[in-house]
Design a protein around this motif. Structure first.
Motif, PDB file in Angstrom:
ATOM      1  N   ASN A 223      -0.588 -35.410   2.202  1.00  0.00           N
ATOM      2  CA  ASN A 223      -1.987 -35.350   1.805  1.00  0.00           C
ATOM      3  C   ASN A 223      -2.856 -36.172   2.746  1.00  0.00           C
ATOM      4  O   ASN A 223      -2.487 -37.260   3.159  1.00  0.00           O
ATOM      5  CB  ASN A 223      -2.168 -35.908   0.386  1.00  0.00           C
ATOM      6  N   LYS A 224      -4.046 -35.606   3.056  1.00  0.00           N
ATOM      7  CA  LYS A 224      -5.084 -36.365   3.722  1.00  0.00           C
ATOM      8  C   LYS A 224      -5.929 -36.940   2.593  1.00  0.00           C
ATOM      9  O   LYS A 224      -6.394 -36.199   1.723  1.00  0.00           O
ATOM     10  CB  LYS A 224      -5.933 -35.454   4.605  1.00  0.00           C
ATOM     11  N   VAL A 225      -6.111 -38.244   2.552  1.00  0.00           N
ATOM     12  CA  VAL A 225      -6.825 -38.887   1.446  1.00  0.00           C
ATOM     13  C   VAL A 225      -8.119 -39.481   1.991  1.00  0.00           C
ATOM     14  O   VAL A 225      -8.118 -40.325   2.890  1.00  0.00           O
ATOM     15  CB  VAL A 225      -5.962 -39.991   0.787  1.00  0.00           C
ATOM     16  N   SER A 226      -9.240 -39.029   1.443  1.00  0.00           N
ATOM     17  CA  SER A 226     -10.542 -39.504   1.890  1.00  0.00           C
ATOM     18  C   SER A 226     -10.862 -40.851   1.240  1.00  0.00           C
ATOM     19  O   SER A 226     -10.152 -41.336   0.359  1.00  0.00           O
ATOM     20  CB  SER A 226     -11.621 -38.482   1.536  1.00  0.00           C
ATOM     21  N   HIS A 227     -11.996 -41.426   1.665  1.00  0.00           N
ATOM     22  CA  HIS A 227     -12.446 -42.692   1.079  1.00  0.00           C
ATOM     23  C   HIS A 227     -12.733 -42.526  -0.412  1.00  0.00           C
ATOM     24  O   HIS A 227     -12.544 -43.453  -1.192  1.00  0.00           O
ATOM     25  CB  HIS A 227     -13.696 -43.166   1.821  1.00  0.00           C
ATOM     26  N   ALA A 228     -13.176 -41.328  -0.814  1.00  0.00           N
ATOM     27  CA  ALA A 228     -13.465 -41.048  -2.227  1.00  0.00           C
ATOM     28  C   ALA A 228     -12.207 -40.628  -2.995  1.00  0.00           C
ATOM     29  O   ALA A 228     -12.287 -40.189  -4.129  1.00  0.00           O
ATOM     30  CB  ALA A 228     -14.514 -39.952  -2.337  1.00  0.00           C
ATOM     31  N   ASN A 229     -11.033 -40.758  -2.335  1.00  0.00           N
ATOM     32  CA  ASN A 229      -9.733 -40.446  -2.916  1.00  0.00           C
ATOM     33  C   ASN A 229      -9.554 -38.940  -3.181  1.00  0.00           C
ATOM     34  O   ASN A 229      -8.772 -38.556  -4.037  1.00  0.00           O
ATOM     35  CB  ASN A 229      -9.480 -41.256  -4.195  1.00  0.00           C
ATOM     36  N   ASN A 230     -10.294 -38.103  -2.428  1.00  0.00           N
ATOM     37  CA  ASN A 230     -10.048 -36.665  -2.486  1.00  0.00           C
ATOM     38  C   ASN A 230      -8.817 -36.353  -1.651  1.00  0.00           C
ATOM     39  O   ASN A 230      -8.659 -36.890  -0.554  1.00  0.00           O
ATOM     40  CB  ASN A 230     -11.245 -35.887  -1.930  1.00  0.00           C
TER      41      ASN A 230
END
Length: 98
Positions: A16-23
């Motif tokens: 998973n690629k996890v964004s700063h917003a935890n998406n």
């Protein structure tokens, strides 16, 4: 051409690629593959492989291509590497018998 190391069998991994917003969204982790010519001492010729940088370090650590192939199980090796391993084994048997 598939993204597989010919000596170690290391392939593409998924995560998973996890964004700063935890998406979270799916992504691929590709192995660091390089085209390399390695010298076989037993056969006195160079052989081209597409291997990972980690495999190259492992070959150097084990003392060269011939000793690495003799220590490695054939399950992980590509068809080209297995054929080379058989040739090296035959060559070493001839040297020991003589």
């Amino acid at each position: 051409m598939s993204r597989v190391c010919e000596l170690t069998g290391k392939t593409v991994l998924y995560g998973n690629k996890v964004s700063h917003a935890n998406n979270k969204s799916r992504r691929r982790f590709l192995p660091n593959l390089n085209n390399v010519s390695l010298l076989s001492d037993a056969l006195n010729q160079s052989v081209r492989f597409r291997i990972s940088a980690n495999a190259l370090r492992t070959v150097e650590h084990n003392g060269g291509l011939d000793s690495y192939l003799m220590k490695t199980r054939s399950d992980n090796l590509s068809l080209k590497a297995r054929r080379l391993k058989k040739l090296i084994e035959k060559k070493q048997e001839v040297v020991v018998a003589a």
